[in-house]
Design an enzyme around this catalytic site. Structure first.
Site, short mmCIF file in Angstrom:
data_model
loop_
_atom_site.label_atom_id
_atom_site.label_comp_id
_atom_site.label_asym_id
_atom_site.label_seq_id
_atom_site.Cartn_x
_atom_site.Cartn_y
_atom_site.Cartn_z
N GLU A 255 0.82 -1.20 0.00
CA GLU A 255 0.00 0.00 0.00
C GLU A 255 0.86 1.26 0.00
O GLU A 255 0.43 2.32 -0.46
CB GLU A 255 -0.93 -0.02 1.23
N HIS B 215 6.50 -27.02 -1.49
CA HIS B 215 5.77 -28.13 -2.11
C HIS B 215 4.56 -27.63 -2.90
O HIS B 215 3.70 -28.41 -3.29
CB HIS B 215 5.37 -29.15 -1.04
N LYS C 271 -14.04 1.53 -3.05
CA LYS C 271 -15.04 2.00 -2.09
C LYS C 271 -16.11 2.82 -2.80
O LYS C 271 -17.30 2.64 -2.56
CB LYS C 271 -14.38 2.88 -1.01
#
Ligand code: PA5
Length: 452
Positions: free
Chosen positions: A289, A310, A424
Site C-alpha cells: 500500500e 511443495h 469504495k
C-alpha cells in the site's frame, strides 16, 4: 539485535552499485528524518517508540487487565492497518493451537478478528462459536466510517448485546479511533464508551505500536513495554549517522531498490516459522500500500516454508525470473524437539536421529536459499536472535523505516493510499449510498454491457 545479510545477493548486485546508492539513501534519510518527505504529516511513528507517554501505556495495561479479568473472548473489529499489526504479533507469539487450549491454561481471553471482510458465513460462525461466552469488542477504525468493520460492529452489537442496558453495553466495548472526527467518535461519546486515540500523524499501516495494536496485544497476554523497547532499540540503530555505515533498514531498502531497478518485479517474504504468516500479511500491506502507486512498486508476496516449497517451490526455482526473496531467520526456537532414533529405519531417517528439528529446518533454509540463488533468485536475509517481543518490536520498526526510505528513493508518497478509494466509491454507488447516484447509473450501464 537485527541484522540484514546480503551476501546472497552479491552475484546480482556489485559493491559499487550499493556504494552508488549512498547519495540517494542519504537524501531519503534527510527527507524522512527532517519530516520534509511527501506525506510528512504522517511521520509520527518515527519517534513514537521514544516518546510513547507512560500514562498511555498504563491506561492500555489497565484496560487490557480489565478485559482479561472479565471476558473470555475479545473480538477485534477492524480492517487493513486497523487489525493486521495486532494479529501479526499475537499470532507470531501465541501457542499455535491457543484456540483449543482450556481457558485456564491460556491465561487470557481468546483474541478473534472480525470486520476484515464482508462474509456473512464468517460472521455467523464467529457468533456461533462465542455463544454463551463473555465477549468484549475492540472496534478499531481511524476514519470511523469503513464499511467492513462498521457492518461487523453493527451485527455483533445487535446479536451479542441486544438486551444490554446502555451502561452495560459501554462496558463491553472499547473504541480506538480518531480524537475528534468520525462516526465511531460520535457513537463512543454519546454512549460513554472507553476510547483510545489513533494519533493524527500516524496512518493505519504504521499504527501497530499505537493503541491500535497495543491494546489487543496486551489483552492477549503480551508485555507491550518489551515490544516498544525492541522498536526503540532498532530506532536508535537505524538513526545512527550514515557515516557509520548502512543500518539494517538502509541495507534492506538499498538492496530492494537496486533489484527493483534491475527489473525484479516481485519480493517474496519467506519464513520457516508458520506463526509468522500474519506478520507477512502485515508486511504485504505495509509495502504494497505504501509503494504500489504511480505505476511503480514491487509486488509483495509471501510464502510459509518449507510448506510452500511443495506448492510454489517450482515456480520460484524455475518460473519467470522476476522474484527476489527476503527471508526472516530466527536463530533459536522456543521449544526444541529431538528426532527420535528407530533402528528399523524404514523411513531412512536414522542419519537424523538425535538431531534437533531446528537443525534440520536451518539446513532446509540454507539449502533452499542456495538453490534459489543458483536459479536466479536473489536472497536477502533478516536475522534475529529469537521470536520474542523485543525482536518483533525491532522488526516492525525496521520494516516501517525501510519501507518509508524505499518509497522516498522511488519518488512516491509512503503514507497515502489513493487507490484504495476506487473500490469504495464503486461499492457505495452499487449499494445505493446517497451522493453516488450518477456513478451508480454509469456502473450499471457498463456492467450490463459486460452481460451482468
Ligand atoms: O493503512 C491504511 O491506512 C489502511 O489500511 C486502513 O488502515 C484501512 O483502510 C482501515 O481504515 P480505517 O482505520 O479508517 O477503518
Amino acid at each position: 539485535m537485527l541484522y540484514v545479510k546480503d551476501h546472497l545477493t552479491n552475484q546480482f548486485i556489485s559493491s559499487h552499485e550499493r556504494e552508488q546508492m549512498t547519495c540517494q539513501l542519504s537524501a531519503a534519510r534527510d527527507l524522512l528524518d527532517s519530516r520534509a518527505c511527501p506525506g510528512s504529516e504522517y511521520t509520527g511513528w518515527l519517534d513514537l517508540p521514544m516518546t510513547f507517554p507512560e500514562e498511555l501505556i498504563e491506561r492500555i495495561e489497565e484496560t487490557a487487565g480489565r478485559i482479561r479479568r472479565d471476558y473470555d473472548v475479545l473480538i477485534v473489529v477492524g480492517i487493513g492497518g486497523s487489525y493486521l499489526g495486532a494479529r501479526a504479533v499475537i499470532e507470531a507469539l501465541s501457542h499455535h493451537f491457543s484456540m483449543l487450549l482450556p481457558a485456564g491454561e491460556r491465561g487470557c481471553p481468546l483474541v478473534l478478528f472480525a470486520g476484515h471482510q464482508i462474509s456473512s458465513d464468517y460472521l455467523h460462525d464467529l457468533i456461533d462459536v462465542v455463544k454463551g461466552k463473555r465477549v468484549a469488542l475492540n472496534v478499531i477504525s481511524k476514519s470511523g466510517t469503513t464499511t467492513e468493520p462498521a457492518i461487523a460492529f453493527r451485527v455483533l452489537r445487535d446479536t451479542l448485546f441486544r438486551d444490554a442496558e446502555r451502561e452495560e453495553l459501554a462496558k463491553h466495548i472499547v473504541i480506538t479511533t480518531d480524537e475528534k472526527r468520525g462516526a465511531l467518535r460520535r457513537y463512543a461519546d454519546e454512549m460513554g464508551i472507553t476510547t483510545f486515540v489513533i494519533p493524527d500523524d500516524i496512518g493505519g499501516r504504521y499504527s501497530v505500536l499505537t493503541p491500535v495494536g497495543l491494546l489487543p496485544i496486551a489483552v492477549a497476554g503480551f508485555e507491550i513495554r518489551e515490544l516498544l523497547e525492541g522498536a526503540r532499540a532498532e530506532r536508535e540503530r537505524s538513526m545512527a549517522p550514515l557515516s557509520e555505515g548502512f543500518s539494517a533498514a538502509d541495507r534492506y531498502a538499498v538492496n530492494r531498490m537496486i533489484l527493483m531497478r534491475k527489473g525484479f518485479q516481485a519480493e517474496i517474504l519467506a519464513c520457516y516459522e508458520p506463526s509468522m504468516r500474519y506478520f507477512a500479511e502485515w508486511w504485504k500491506q505495509l509495502f504494497g500500500e505504501s509503494e504500489g502507486k504511480d505505476g511503480k512498486g514491487l509486488i509483495t508476496m509471501s510464502v510459509d516454508l518449507t510448506t510452500d516449497l511443495h506448492s510454489l517451490g517450482q515456480l520460484i526455482q524455475e518460473g519467470p525470473r522476476v522474484f527476489f526473496e527476503t527471508v526472516i531467520d530466527f536463530a533459536s526456537v522456543k521449544h526444541e524437539i529431538m528426532i527420535p532414533g528407530d533402528p528399523a529405519d524404514l523411513d531412512q531417517l536414522e542419519y537424523l536421529a538425535g538431531k534437533p528439528m531446528s537443525f534440520v529446518n536451518r539446513q532446509a533454509s540454507r539449502g533452499t536459499a542456495l538453490a534459489h540463488v543458483s536459479g536466479g533468485v536473489p536472497n536477502i536475509r533478516i536475522e534475529l536472535p529469537d521470536r520474542s517481543l523485543k525482536s518483533l518490536g525491532a522488526l516492525i520498526y525496521f520494516f516501517e523505516r525501510a519501507c518509508a526510505l524505499s518509497c522516498i528513493m522511488n519518488g512516491v508518497n509512503p503514507f497515502d493510499q489513493p487507490g484504495v478509494e476506487a473500490y469504495k466509491r464503486n461499492m457505495f454507488a452499487l449499494l445505493g449510498k446517497a451522493g453516488f447516484e450518477e456513478m451508480r447509473e454509469e456502473l450499471l450501464r457498463s456492467s450490463s454491457e459486460d452481460g451482468e
